[in-house]
Design an enzyme around this catalytic site. Structure first.
Site, PDB file in Angstrom:
ATOM      1  CD  GLU A 104      21.527 -42.489   7.807  1.00  0.00           C
ATOM      2  OE1 GLU A 104      20.349 -42.081   7.685  1.00  0.00           O
ATOM      3  OE2 GLU A 104      21.801 -43.613   8.240  1.00  0.00           O
TER       4      GLU A 104
ATOM      5  CB  CYS B 112      -3.827 -33.860 -18.262  1.00  0.00           C
ATOM      6  SG  CYS B 112      -3.306 -33.654 -19.958  1.00  0.00           S
TER       7      CYS B 112
END
Ligand SMILES: *Cc1c(COP(=O)(O)O)cnc(C)c1O
Length: 425
Positions: free
Chosen positions: A285, A354
Protein backbone atom coordinates in the site's frame (compact mmCIF):
# COMPACT_ATOMS: atom_id res chain seq x y z
CA UNK A 1 18.29 4.85 -18.67
CA UNK A 2 16.04 7.78 -17.94
CA UNK A 3 15.70 6.81 -14.28
CA UNK A 4 17.61 9.75 -12.92
CA UNK A 5 15.60 12.15 -15.01
CA UNK A 6 12.24 10.79 -13.97
CA UNK A 7 13.11 10.64 -10.30
CA UNK A 8 13.51 14.43 -10.37
CA UNK A 9 10.67 15.75 -12.50
CA UNK A 10 11.41 19.38 -11.60
CA UNK A 11 14.45 20.42 -13.53
CA UNK A 12 16.24 23.33 -15.15
CA UNK A 13 16.81 22.43 -18.79
CA UNK A 14 19.46 25.15 -18.90
CA UNK A 15 21.91 25.84 -16.10
CA UNK A 16 20.75 28.93 -14.24
CA UNK A 17 17.50 28.94 -16.22
CA UNK A 18 13.88 28.55 -15.18
CA UNK A 19 12.42 25.49 -13.49
CA UNK A 20 10.27 23.09 -15.51
CA UNK A 21 7.98 20.21 -14.74
CA UNK A 22 8.63 17.77 -17.57
CA UNK A 23 8.34 19.86 -20.73
CA UNK A 24 6.42 22.74 -19.14
CA UNK A 25 7.90 25.87 -17.54
CA UNK A 26 6.45 26.52 -14.07
CA UNK A 27 6.27 30.24 -14.93
CA UNK A 28 3.77 29.45 -17.67
CA UNK A 29 1.66 27.37 -15.31
CA UNK A 30 1.69 30.06 -12.62
CA UNK A 31 0.59 32.65 -15.19
CA UNK A 32 -2.16 30.41 -16.52
CA UNK A 33 -3.54 29.02 -13.29
CA UNK A 34 -2.36 31.41 -10.57
CA UNK A 35 -0.63 30.63 -7.29
CA UNK A 36 -0.40 28.84 -4.92
CA UNK A 37 -0.47 25.95 -7.36
CA UNK A 38 0.21 22.25 -6.97
CA UNK A 39 1.95 20.80 -10.02
CA UNK A 40 2.34 17.03 -10.51
CA UNK A 41 4.24 14.96 -13.02
CA UNK A 42 2.02 12.16 -14.33
CA UNK A 43 5.09 10.63 -15.93
CA UNK A 44 6.85 10.22 -12.63
CA UNK A 45 3.82 8.74 -10.89
CA UNK A 46 3.50 6.15 -13.66
CA UNK A 47 7.21 5.43 -13.50
CA UNK A 48 7.11 4.87 -9.73
CA UNK A 49 4.19 2.47 -10.03
CA UNK A 50 6.07 0.56 -12.73
CA UNK A 51 9.08 0.27 -10.40
CA UNK A 52 6.99 -1.63 -7.85
CA UNK A 53 5.35 -3.73 -10.56
CA UNK A 54 8.74 -4.72 -11.92
CA UNK A 55 10.20 -5.41 -8.48
CA UNK A 56 7.40 -7.87 -7.59
CA UNK A 57 7.00 -9.35 -11.07
CA UNK A 58 7.98 -12.79 -9.83
CA UNK A 59 4.97 -13.20 -7.55
CA UNK A 60 1.22 -12.68 -7.49
CA UNK A 61 0.91 -9.11 -6.23
CA UNK A 62 -1.32 -6.05 -6.15
CA UNK A 63 -0.16 -2.51 -5.55
CA UNK A 64 -2.87 -0.70 -3.62
CA UNK A 65 -2.07 3.00 -3.77
CA UNK A 66 -2.84 4.67 -0.43
CA UNK A 67 -5.40 7.24 -1.50
CA UNK A 68 -4.88 9.46 1.53
CA UNK A 69 -1.46 10.57 0.25
CA UNK A 70 -3.06 12.40 -2.66
CA UNK A 71 -6.66 11.74 -3.54
CA UNK A 72 -6.95 13.78 -6.76
CA UNK A 73 -9.36 11.97 -9.08
CA UNK A 74 -7.07 12.37 -12.08
CA UNK A 75 -4.22 10.72 -10.19
CA UNK A 76 -6.46 7.85 -9.08
CA UNK A 77 -7.54 7.28 -12.67
CA UNK A 78 -3.98 7.39 -13.96
CA UNK A 79 -2.95 4.72 -11.45
CA UNK A 80 -6.06 2.56 -11.96
CA UNK A 81 -5.48 2.48 -15.73
CA UNK A 82 -2.03 1.11 -15.08
CA UNK A 83 -3.35 -1.71 -12.94
CA UNK A 84 -3.11 -0.28 -9.44
CA UNK A 85 -5.57 -1.09 -6.70
CA UNK A 86 -6.29 1.24 -3.80
CA UNK A 87 -6.00 1.40 -0.05
CA UNK A 88 -8.75 3.59 1.37
CA UNK A 89 -9.45 4.79 4.89
CA UNK A 90 -12.93 6.32 4.59
CA UNK A 91 -16.20 6.23 2.72
CA UNK A 92 -15.12 9.46 1.06
CA UNK A 93 -12.04 7.81 -0.39
CA UNK A 94 -14.18 4.92 -1.64
CA UNK A 95 -16.42 7.45 -3.37
CA UNK A 96 -13.36 8.96 -5.03
CA UNK A 97 -12.16 5.60 -6.34
CA UNK A 98 -15.65 4.81 -7.65
CA UNK A 99 -15.83 8.20 -9.37
CA UNK A 100 -12.37 7.98 -10.93
CA UNK A 101 -12.21 4.27 -11.79
CA UNK A 102 -15.31 2.22 -10.93
CA UNK A 103 -13.72 -0.88 -12.50
CA UNK A 104 -11.07 -0.75 -9.75
CA UNK A 105 -13.57 -1.37 -6.91
CA UNK A 106 -12.57 -5.03 -6.79
CA UNK A 107 -8.97 -3.94 -6.19
CA UNK A 108 -9.76 -1.86 -3.10
CA UNK A 109 -8.75 -2.65 0.46
CA UNK A 110 -10.38 -0.69 3.26
CA UNK A 111 -8.09 0.25 6.17
CA UNK A 112 -8.61 2.60 9.09
CA UNK A 113 -9.14 2.35 12.85
CA UNK A 114 -12.77 3.38 13.06
CA UNK A 115 -15.09 2.34 10.26
CA UNK A 116 -18.77 3.19 10.57
CA UNK A 117 -21.60 0.83 9.60
CA UNK A 118 -22.40 3.11 6.67
CA UNK A 119 -18.81 2.96 5.42
CA UNK A 120 -18.72 -0.81 5.74
CA UNK A 121 -22.01 -1.10 3.83
CA UNK A 122 -20.66 1.09 1.05
CA UNK A 123 -17.58 -1.11 0.78
CA UNK A 124 -19.65 -4.31 0.73
CA UNK A 125 -22.01 -2.95 -1.91
CA UNK A 126 -19.09 -1.85 -4.07
CA UNK A 127 -17.65 -5.37 -3.85
CA UNK A 128 -14.23 -4.34 -2.58
CA UNK A 129 -11.43 -6.88 -2.25
CA UNK A 130 -11.06 -6.85 1.54
CA UNK A 131 -11.50 -4.98 4.79
CA UNK A 132 -8.42 -4.53 6.91
CA UNK A 133 -10.02 -4.98 10.31
CA UNK A 134 -8.49 -3.26 13.32
CA UNK A 135 -10.35 -4.73 16.30
CA UNK A 136 -12.58 -7.62 17.38
CA UNK A 137 -15.52 -5.26 17.71
CA UNK A 138 -15.02 -4.11 14.12
CA UNK A 139 -14.91 -7.71 12.93
CA UNK A 140 -18.26 -8.31 14.65
CA UNK A 141 -19.68 -5.20 13.03
CA UNK A 142 -18.40 -6.34 9.64
CA UNK A 143 -20.04 -9.77 10.05
CA UNK A 144 -23.30 -8.12 11.12
CA UNK A 145 -23.36 -5.78 8.10
CA UNK A 146 -22.46 -8.65 5.75
CA UNK A 147 -25.30 -10.72 7.18
CA UNK A 148 -27.77 -7.89 6.59
CA UNK A 149 -26.59 -7.45 3.02
CA UNK A 150 -26.51 -11.23 2.53
CA UNK A 151 -22.97 -11.41 1.25
CA UNK A 152 -19.67 -12.68 2.62
CA UNK A 153 -17.13 -10.11 3.68
CA UNK A 154 -13.49 -10.77 2.94
CA UNK A 155 -11.26 -9.52 5.72
CA UNK A 156 -7.66 -9.30 6.85
CA UNK A 157 -6.81 -8.58 10.45
CA UNK A 158 -4.46 -5.67 10.68
CA UNK A 159 -2.01 -7.00 13.18
CA UNK A 160 0.32 -4.93 15.25
CA UNK A 161 3.69 -6.67 14.95
CA UNK A 162 5.38 -4.64 17.72
CA UNK A 163 8.17 -3.54 15.41
CA UNK A 164 9.94 -0.23 15.88
CA UNK A 165 10.42 1.85 12.75
CA UNK A 166 12.59 4.94 12.77
CA UNK A 167 10.39 7.85 11.70
CA UNK A 168 8.52 10.82 13.14
CA UNK A 169 6.47 9.73 16.21
CA UNK A 170 3.24 11.01 14.63
CA UNK A 171 3.58 8.60 11.70
CA UNK A 172 4.91 5.54 13.51
CA UNK A 173 2.19 2.93 13.98
CA UNK A 174 3.72 -0.52 14.48
CA UNK A 175 4.27 -0.62 18.24
CA UNK A 176 1.92 -2.14 20.80
CA UNK A 177 1.49 1.30 22.38
CA UNK A 178 -0.08 2.68 19.17
CA UNK A 179 -3.80 2.75 18.52
CA UNK A 180 -3.44 0.72 15.32
CA UNK A 181 -4.16 -2.93 14.71
CA UNK A 182 -4.64 -6.02 16.81
CA UNK A 183 -1.91 -7.47 19.00
CA UNK A 184 -0.34 -10.13 16.79
CA UNK A 185 -0.36 -12.57 19.73
CA UNK A 186 -4.17 -12.44 19.83
CA UNK A 187 -4.75 -12.73 16.09
CA UNK A 188 -4.68 -16.52 15.80
CA UNK A 189 -7.57 -16.98 18.22
CA UNK A 190 -9.62 -14.31 16.46
CA UNK A 191 -9.12 -15.97 13.06
CA UNK A 192 -10.19 -19.30 14.55
CA UNK A 193 -13.34 -17.70 15.93
CA UNK A 194 -14.12 -15.97 12.64
CA UNK A 195 -13.83 -19.28 10.76
CA UNK A 196 -17.12 -20.28 12.40
CA UNK A 197 -18.94 -17.26 11.00
CA UNK A 198 -20.44 -17.89 7.58
CA UNK A 199 -20.55 -14.17 6.78
CA UNK A 200 -16.80 -13.78 7.07
CA UNK A 201 -13.98 -14.99 4.84
CA UNK A 202 -10.42 -14.76 6.16
CA UNK A 203 -8.79 -13.32 3.04
CA UNK A 204 -5.46 -12.27 4.47
CA UNK A 205 -3.31 -10.70 7.13
CA UNK A 206 -2.37 -7.05 6.97
CA UNK A 207 0.19 -4.87 8.66
CA UNK A 208 1.26 -1.24 8.36
CA UNK A 209 4.11 -0.08 10.57
CA UNK A 210 4.23 3.62 9.77
CA UNK A 211 5.20 6.16 7.19
CA UNK A 212 8.39 7.74 5.81
CA UNK A 213 10.45 4.70 6.83
CA UNK A 214 13.78 4.87 5.04
CA UNK A 215 15.23 1.48 5.84
CA UNK A 216 13.92 -1.83 4.48
CA UNK A 217 14.76 -3.66 7.66
CA UNK A 218 11.64 -2.96 9.79
CA UNK A 219 9.43 -4.01 6.84
CA UNK A 220 11.28 -7.31 6.72
CA UNK A 221 10.95 -7.76 10.49
CA UNK A 222 7.19 -7.11 10.38
CA UNK A 223 6.60 -9.46 7.45
CA UNK A 224 8.62 -12.19 9.09
CA UNK A 225 6.18 -12.12 12.02
CA UNK A 226 3.21 -11.96 9.69
CA UNK A 227 4.34 -14.90 7.56
CA UNK A 228 4.90 -16.94 10.71
CA UNK A 229 1.29 -16.18 11.66
CA UNK A 230 0.18 -17.19 8.14
CA UNK A 231 1.87 -20.58 8.55
CA UNK A 232 0.21 -21.06 11.94
CA UNK A 233 -3.17 -20.19 10.45
CA UNK A 234 -2.69 -22.67 7.63
CA UNK A 235 -1.98 -25.37 10.19
CA UNK A 236 -5.19 -24.31 11.95
CA UNK A 237 -7.08 -24.79 8.71
CA UNK A 238 -7.46 -21.05 8.05
CA UNK A 239 -5.98 -20.71 4.58
CA UNK A 240 -5.33 -16.99 4.17
CA UNK A 241 -4.76 -16.05 0.55
CA UNK A 242 -2.90 -12.79 0.96
CA UNK A 243 -0.41 -10.86 3.02
CA UNK A 244 -0.77 -7.10 2.91
CA UNK A 245 2.52 -5.45 3.86
CA UNK A 246 1.04 -1.94 4.12
CA UNK A 247 2.78 1.20 2.93
CA UNK A 248 5.37 3.45 4.48
CA UNK A 249 8.41 3.33 2.24
CA UNK A 250 10.13 6.70 2.64
CA UNK A 251 11.76 9.12 0.25
CA UNK A 252 14.59 11.63 0.55
CA UNK A 253 13.29 15.13 1.21
CA UNK A 254 16.74 16.67 1.26
CA UNK A 255 17.50 16.82 -2.43
CA UNK A 256 20.66 15.25 -3.73
CA UNK A 257 20.75 11.93 -5.49
CA UNK A 258 17.93 9.55 -4.72
CA UNK A 259 17.94 6.21 -6.47
CA UNK A 260 14.28 5.23 -6.29
CA UNK A 261 14.80 2.04 -8.30
CA UNK A 262 17.42 0.80 -5.85
CA UNK A 263 15.18 1.69 -2.90
CA UNK A 264 12.29 -0.32 -4.31
CA UNK A 265 14.59 -3.24 -5.12
CA UNK A 266 15.91 -3.27 -1.57
CA UNK A 267 12.38 -3.11 -0.18
CA UNK A 268 11.18 -5.94 -2.46
CA UNK A 269 14.13 -8.07 -1.46
CA UNK A 270 13.38 -7.60 2.25
CA UNK A 271 9.73 -8.52 1.74
CA UNK A 272 10.45 -11.51 -0.50
CA UNK A 273 12.98 -12.85 1.96
CA UNK A 274 10.60 -12.45 4.90
CA UNK A 275 7.70 -14.05 3.02
CA UNK A 276 9.73 -17.23 2.72
CA UNK A 277 7.62 -19.99 1.22
CA UNK A 278 4.34 -18.06 1.42
CA UNK A 279 2.80 -18.59 -1.99
CA UNK A 280 -0.27 -16.41 -1.69
CA UNK A 281 -0.71 -12.93 -2.97
CA UNK A 282 1.33 -9.98 -1.76
CA UNK A 283 -0.42 -6.65 -1.38
CA UNK A 284 1.45 -3.44 -0.71
CA UNK A 285 0.00 0.00 0.00
CA UNK A 286 2.53 2.66 -0.98
CA UNK A 287 1.33 6.24 -0.85
CA UNK A 288 4.13 8.73 -0.41
CA UNK A 289 6.66 6.84 -2.50
CA UNK A 290 4.42 6.97 -5.56
CA UNK A 291 3.47 10.64 -5.50
CA UNK A 292 5.62 12.75 -3.15
CA UNK A 293 8.47 13.54 -5.49
CA UNK A 294 6.16 13.96 -8.45
CA UNK A 295 4.67 17.12 -6.95
CA UNK A 296 5.70 20.68 -6.14
CA UNK A 297 3.85 23.57 -4.58
CA UNK A 298 4.50 26.70 -6.63
CA UNK A 299 4.04 29.92 -4.72
CA UNK A 300 4.70 33.62 -5.27
CA UNK A 301 6.75 35.76 -2.92
CA UNK A 302 4.55 38.51 -1.49
CA UNK A 303 7.13 40.31 0.58
CA UNK A 304 10.67 40.09 1.89
CA UNK A 305 10.68 41.54 5.37
CA UNK A 306 13.60 42.25 7.65
CA UNK A 307 13.02 42.18 11.38
CA UNK A 308 16.07 42.49 13.64
CA UNK A 309 18.52 39.88 12.46
CA UNK A 310 15.88 37.85 10.68
CA UNK A 311 14.75 37.95 7.08
CA UNK A 312 11.28 36.62 6.33
CA UNK A 313 10.29 35.57 2.86
CA UNK A 314 6.48 35.73 2.89
CA UNK A 315 4.78 33.58 0.28
CA UNK A 316 1.19 33.36 -0.94
CA UNK A 317 1.10 29.69 0.11
CA UNK A 318 0.68 28.93 3.78
CA UNK A 319 0.33 26.10 6.29
CA UNK A 320 -3.25 25.56 5.14
CA UNK A 321 -1.82 24.57 1.73
CA UNK A 322 1.07 22.46 3.04
CA UNK A 323 1.07 21.65 6.73
CA UNK A 324 3.89 19.11 6.83
CA UNK A 325 6.58 21.51 8.11
CA UNK A 326 4.30 22.70 10.93
CA UNK A 327 2.92 19.25 11.77
CA UNK A 328 5.97 16.99 11.49
CA UNK A 329 8.88 19.46 11.40
CA UNK A 330 9.19 18.19 7.84
CA UNK A 331 11.83 19.50 5.46
CA UNK A 332 10.98 20.57 1.91
CA UNK A 333 13.58 21.86 -0.50
CA UNK A 334 12.69 25.37 -1.63
CA UNK A 335 14.02 26.63 -4.95
CA UNK A 336 13.49 29.84 -6.88
CA UNK A 337 11.72 29.15 -10.17
CA UNK A 338 14.00 31.63 -11.95
CA UNK A 339 17.16 32.12 -9.93
CA UNK A 340 18.70 35.56 -9.49
CA UNK A 341 22.38 36.29 -9.24
CA UNK A 342 23.74 37.11 -5.82
CA UNK A 343 24.69 35.68 -2.48
CA UNK A 344 22.52 33.10 -0.74
CA UNK A 345 21.48 34.08 2.78
CA UNK A 346 19.63 32.64 5.75
CA UNK A 347 15.92 33.34 5.69
CA UNK A 348 12.67 32.04 7.15
CA UNK A 349 10.11 31.15 4.50
CA UNK A 350 6.65 31.75 5.96
CA UNK A 351 3.02 31.98 4.92
CA UNK A 352 0.49 34.71 5.77
CA UNK A 353 -1.51 32.66 8.31
CA UNK A 354 -1.82 34.09 11.82
CA UNK A 355 0.25 31.40 13.57
CA UNK A 356 3.93 31.33 14.35
CA UNK A 357 3.77 27.70 13.27
CA UNK A 358 3.01 28.87 9.75
CA UNK A 359 6.45 28.35 8.25
CA UNK A 360 7.92 26.31 5.43
CA UNK A 361 11.53 26.68 6.48
CA UNK A 362 13.55 28.32 9.23
CA UNK A 363 17.10 29.64 8.85
CA UNK A 364 17.25 28.22 5.35
CA UNK A 365 20.02 29.28 2.98
CA UNK A 366 18.19 30.63 -0.03
CA UNK A 367 19.43 32.48 -3.12
CA UNK A 368 18.13 36.06 -3.32
CA UNK A 369 14.40 36.41 -3.95
CA UNK A 370 12.26 39.49 -4.39
CA UNK A 371 8.54 40.19 -4.15
CA UNK A 372 6.81 38.81 -7.23
CA UNK A 373 9.27 35.94 -7.68
CA UNK A 374 8.06 32.36 -7.84
CA UNK A 375 9.51 29.67 -5.62
CA UNK A 376 8.77 25.94 -5.66
CA UNK A 377 8.48 23.72 -2.59
CA UNK A 378 9.63 20.35 -3.83
CA UNK A 379 8.50 16.82 -2.95
CA UNK A 380 5.05 18.12 -2.04
CA UNK A 381 2.99 15.57 -3.98
CA UNK A 382 2.08 13.48 -0.92
CA UNK A 383 0.22 14.74 2.14
CA UNK A 384 0.26 18.25 0.70
CA UNK A 385 -3.05 19.04 -0.98
CA UNK A 386 -4.56 16.05 0.83
CA UNK A 387 -4.01 17.75 4.18
CA UNK A 388 -4.93 21.24 3.05
CA UNK A 389 -7.69 23.19 4.74
CA UNK A 390 -9.57 26.46 4.62
CA UNK A 391 -7.90 27.73 7.81
CA UNK A 392 -7.94 31.52 7.94
CA UNK A 393 -10.74 31.25 5.36
CA UNK A 394 -8.16 30.83 2.65
CA UNK A 395 -9.21 29.31 -0.65
CA UNK A 396 -7.68 25.96 -1.46
CA UNK A 397 -5.13 25.87 -4.26
CA UNK A 398 -5.58 24.58 -7.80
CA UNK A 399 -3.86 21.43 -9.06
CA UNK A 400 -2.26 20.76 -12.44
CA UNK A 401 -1.12 17.47 -13.94
CA UNK A 402 1.72 17.51 -16.45
CA UNK A 403 2.13 14.74 -19.02
CA UNK A 404 5.12 15.26 -21.25
CA UNK A 405 4.69 18.72 -22.75
CA UNK A 406 1.01 18.99 -21.83
CA UNK A 407 -0.46 20.43 -18.66
CA UNK A 408 -4.06 20.27 -17.58
CA UNK A 409 -6.02 21.59 -14.66
CA UNK A 410 -7.25 18.68 -12.54
CA UNK A 411 -8.77 20.76 -9.76
CA UNK A 412 -9.79 24.38 -10.08
CA UNK A 413 -8.95 26.92 -7.43
CA UNK A 414 -11.72 27.38 -4.87
CA UNK A 415 -13.87 30.46 -5.10
CA UNK A 416 -15.41 32.68 -2.44
CA UNK A 417 -18.74 31.00 -3.26
CA UNK A 418 -17.19 27.57 -2.49
CA UNK A 419 -15.98 28.95 0.81
CA UNK A 420 -19.48 29.86 1.99
CA UNK A 421 -21.40 27.10 0.20
CA UNK A 422 -22.11 24.78 3.13
CA UNK A 423 -23.10 27.37 5.73
CA UNK A 424 -26.39 28.99 6.75
CA UNK A 425 -27.25 32.05 8.77
C1 LIG B 1 -1.03 5.96 5.45
C2 LIG B 1 -1.14 4.53 5.14
C3 LIG B 1 -0.47 4.00 4.03
C4 LIG B 1 0.45 4.80 3.14
O1 LIG B 1 1.59 5.23 3.82
P1 LIG B 1 2.78 5.91 2.98
O2 LIG B 1 3.78 6.24 4.02
O3 LIG B 1 2.21 7.11 2.33
O4 LIG B 1 3.27 4.91 2.01
C5 LIG B 1 -0.68 2.66 3.74
N1 LIG B 1 -1.48 1.89 4.51
C6 LIG B 1 -2.12 2.36 5.59
C7 LIG B 1 -2.98 1.47 6.38
C8 LIG B 1 -1.98 3.70 5.95
O5 LIG B 1 -2.60 4.16 7.01
Amino acid sequence: MTEKKTSRPFERPQAGGALYCGGVPLETLARRFGTPLYVYSADQIAERLAMFQRAFKGRDHLICYAVKANSALAILRLLARRGAGFDIVSGGELERVLAAAPEAAERVVFSGVGKTAAEIDAGLKAGILAFNVESEAELELLAERARRLKGRARFALRVNPDVFAETHPYISTGLREHKFGIDIRKARAIYKGAAKNRWLEAYGISVHIGSQIRSAEPFGAAIERVSKLARQLWSDGVAVKAIDAGGGLGIDYHGGEFDATAKVAEYAEALNLALGDFEGRLLIEPGRFLVAQAGALVTRVLDVKRSGKKTFVITDAAMNDLIRPALYQAHHEIVPVRPRRGKARLVDVVGPVCESGDFFARDRKLPPVEPGDLVALLDAGAYGMAQSSNYNSRLRAAEVLVEGKKARLIRRRETMADLLATEML
